[in-house]
Design a protein around this motif. Sequence first.
Motif, short mmCIF file in Angstrom:
data_model
loop_
_atom_site.label_atom_id
_atom_site.label_comp_id
_atom_site.label_asym_id
_atom_site.label_seq_id
_atom_site.Cartn_x
_atom_site.Cartn_y
_atom_site.Cartn_z
N THR A 173 0.80 -1.37 -0.04
CA THR A 173 0.02 0.09 -0.04
C THR A 173 0.73 0.98 -0.11
OG1 THR A 173 -1.55 -1.10 1.08
CG2 THR A 173 -1.71 1.15 1.06
N HIS A 174 1.82 1.43 1.06
CA HIS A 174 2.85 2.35 0.90
C HIS A 174 4.19 2.10 1.20
CE1 HIS A 174 -0.29 5.38 0.96
NE2 HIS A 174 -0.99 4.82 1.81
N ALA A 175 5.21 2.61 0.53
CA ALA A 175 6.51 2.20 0.80
C ALA A 175 7.51 3.28 1.20
CB ALA A 175 7.27 1.71 -0.48
N PHE A 176 8.10 3.47 2.13
CA PHE A 176 8.96 4.44 2.84
C PHE A 176 10.40 4.00 2.62
CE2 PHE A 176 4.55 3.90 5.07
CZ PHE A 176 4.17 5.12 4.42
N HIS A 177 11.36 5.03 2.98
CA HIS A 177 12.72 4.94 3.13
C HIS A 177 13.28 4.18 4.43
CE1 HIS A 177 16.84 5.42 2.59
NE2 HIS A 177 16.92 6.96 2.44
N SER A 178 13.87 3.21 4.07
CA SER A 178 14.33 2.29 5.30
C SER A 178 15.30 3.01 6.13
CB SER A 178 14.76 0.90 4.94
OG SER A 178 15.57 0.78 4.04
N ARG A 179 16.16 3.81 5.60
CA ARG A 179 17.31 4.22 6.33
C ARG A 179 16.90 5.76 7.14
NH1 ARG A 179 21.95 2.86 1.74
NH2 ARG A 179 21.55 0.67 1.70
N ASP A 180 15.94 6.29 6.87
CA ASP A 180 15.40 7.41 7.76
C ASP A 180 14.26 6.96 8.63
OD1 ASP A 180 14.74 9.79 8.50
OD2 ASP A 180 15.05 10.68 6.76
N ALA A 181 14.41 6.88 9.80
CA ALA A 181 13.45 6.46 10.85
C ALA A 181 12.46 7.56 10.90
CB ALA A 181 13.91 6.27 12.05
N ALA A 182 12.59 9.08 10.88
CA ALA A 182 11.88 9.97 10.86
C ALA A 182 10.76 9.95 9.88
CB ALA A 182 12.49 11.24 11.02
N THR A 183 11.39 9.59 8.48
CA THR A 183 10.48 9.75 7.44
C THR A 183 9.55 8.66 7.42
OG1 THR A 183 12.18 10.66 5.91
CG2 THR A 183 10.48 9.47 4.83
N TYR A 184 9.78 7.16 7.82
CA TYR A 184 9.02 6.19 7.85
C TYR A 184 7.93 6.14 9.03
CZ TYR A 184 12.09 3.19 10.52
OH TYR A 184 12.68 2.70 11.58
N VAL A 185 8.43 6.86 10.11
CA VAL A 185 7.66 6.94 11.23
C VAL A 185 6.39 7.89 11.01
CG1 VAL A 185 7.18 7.71 13.76
CG2 VAL A 185 9.01 6.21 13.19
N ALA A 186 6.65 8.82 10.28
CA ALA A 186 5.81 9.93 10.03
C ALA A 186 4.88 9.50 8.89
CB ALA A 186 6.60 11.40 9.58
N GLY A 187 5.60 8.82 7.87
CA GLY A 187 4.77 8.25 6.74
C GLY A 187 3.79 7.07 7.29
N VAL A 188 4.07 6.48 8.27
CA VAL A 188 3.03 5.30 8.66
C VAL A 188 2.09 6.06 9.61
CG1 VAL A 188 2.80 3.20 10.11
CG2 VAL A 188 4.67 3.52 8.65
N ARG A 189 2.44 6.85 10.48
CA ARG A 189 1.44 7.81 11.17
C ARG A 189 0.47 8.32 10.23
NH1 ARG A 189 1.31 5.67 16.30
NH2 ARG A 189 3.09 5.76 17.14
N GLY A 190 0.93 8.93 9.33
CA GLY A 190 -0.01 9.79 8.31
C GLY A 190 -0.73 9.01 7.76
N VAL A 191 -0.34 7.88 7.23
CA VAL A 191 -1.31 6.90 6.40
C VAL A 191 -2.21 6.01 7.21
CG1 VAL A 191 -0.07 6.57 4.47
CG2 VAL A 191 0.30 4.78 6.41
N THR A 192 -2.04 6.03 8.74
CA THR A 192 -2.90 5.09 9.62
C THR A 192 -3.69 6.33 10.50
OG1 THR A 192 -1.29 4.96 11.23
CG2 THR A 192 -1.48 3.15 9.69
N SER A 203 14.29 -6.10 10.90
CA SER A 203 15.34 -6.51 10.61
C SER A 203 16.57 -5.27 10.72
CB SER A 203 15.62 -7.15 9.08
OG SER A 203 15.09 -6.37 8.14
N LEU A 204 16.12 -4.05 10.82
CA LEU A 204 16.82 -3.16 11.17
C LEU A 204 17.31 -2.95 12.61
CD1 LEU A 204 14.75 -0.33 9.26
CD2 LEU A 204 16.29 -1.90 8.35
N ALA A 205 18.65 -2.26 12.87
CA ALA A 205 19.12 -2.01 14.11
C ALA A 205 19.22 -0.54 14.50
CB ALA A 205 20.49 -2.61 13.93
N GLY A 206 19.60 -0.42 15.73
CA GLY A 206 19.81 0.98 16.27
C GLY A 206 18.69 1.45 16.59
N GLU A 207 18.43 2.89 16.00
CA GLU A 207 17.37 3.72 16.51
C GLU A 207 16.25 3.16 15.84
OE1 GLU A 207 17.37 7.47 14.72
OE2 GLU A 207 18.28 6.78 12.82
N HIS A 208 16.13 2.42 14.71
CA HIS A 208 15.15 1.91 14.26
C HIS A 208 14.02 0.89 14.90
CE1 HIS A 208 16.45 3.61 10.36
NE2 HIS A 208 17.70 3.10 10.57
N ILE A 209 15.04 0.20 15.88
CA ILE A 209 14.28 -0.51 16.70
C ILE A 209 13.12 0.27 17.59
CG2 ILE A 209 14.46 -2.24 18.55
CD1 ILE A 209 17.02 -3.19 17.68
N SER A 210 13.48 0.89 18.33
CA SER A 210 12.55 1.87 19.06
C SER A 210 11.63 2.72 18.40
CB SER A 210 13.59 2.84 20.00
OG SER A 210 14.16 3.69 19.46
#
Length: 229
Positions: A173-192, A203-210
């Motif tokens: 349905t929507h695909a976001f940039h995997s290396r920019d947490a702020a982008t996909y967080v905002a994107g998922v929040r927006g579409v939901t 399967s991502l590490a670091g800040e992406h987990i939280s």
Amino acid sequence: MGFELCEPPLALEPLQVDVATQLWALNFRDVLVAKGAIPSEVAGRSLGLGGECYGRVVRVGAAVTSVAAGDLVVCVPPDGLGSRLLTEERWVARAPAAAAPEEAVAGTMAYATAWLALLRQARITRGDTVLIHSAAGGVGLAAVHLCLRAGCTVYATASTPAKRELLLGLGVTHAFHSRDAATYVAGVRGVTAGAGVDVVLNSLAGEHISASLGLLRPFGRFVEIGKRD
């Protein structure tokens, strides 16, 4: 790639199968083990190179019933990369008759991982919303297909525009940039509408987990398949 030929023992254990291998599929985990990035032993058991292969059964132990000498098989041994494989019967199955050898072995571990993560652990059902990280990889693509087949709404991340276009073409349905947490967080929040998702396959590490944990709805399920953090 050349393999060292190791002759199996003359006598087999009752549940052992001796396979002359023809093809081995390499997974990202094999690369990590070869580079020493992750251990080759987990919980006291060897999990070395070689997770899936195609070949022909040479011999079977006295208690083996599911395959016989001469059968073409797909194997998913804990390790054993080489021209001969000696493994337990439970890791061996007859190859699909209609599939080419490359097709029979290429997605075995990817689909098994995605199936275990999503259907067994996360218990996805029709109507669930699922966020799949790094969805253009082997496990990611398998996860996309399984989720769509189950009737889920799929959001995904991938690292390049071409990969994101591929995912959208498959029905994501929507695909976001995997290396920019702020982008996909905002994107998922927006579409939901701020609600988040029912399931995250991470399967991502670091800040992406939280960041991804923060996208879960109440009673959501977070399934981790990464090898770091």
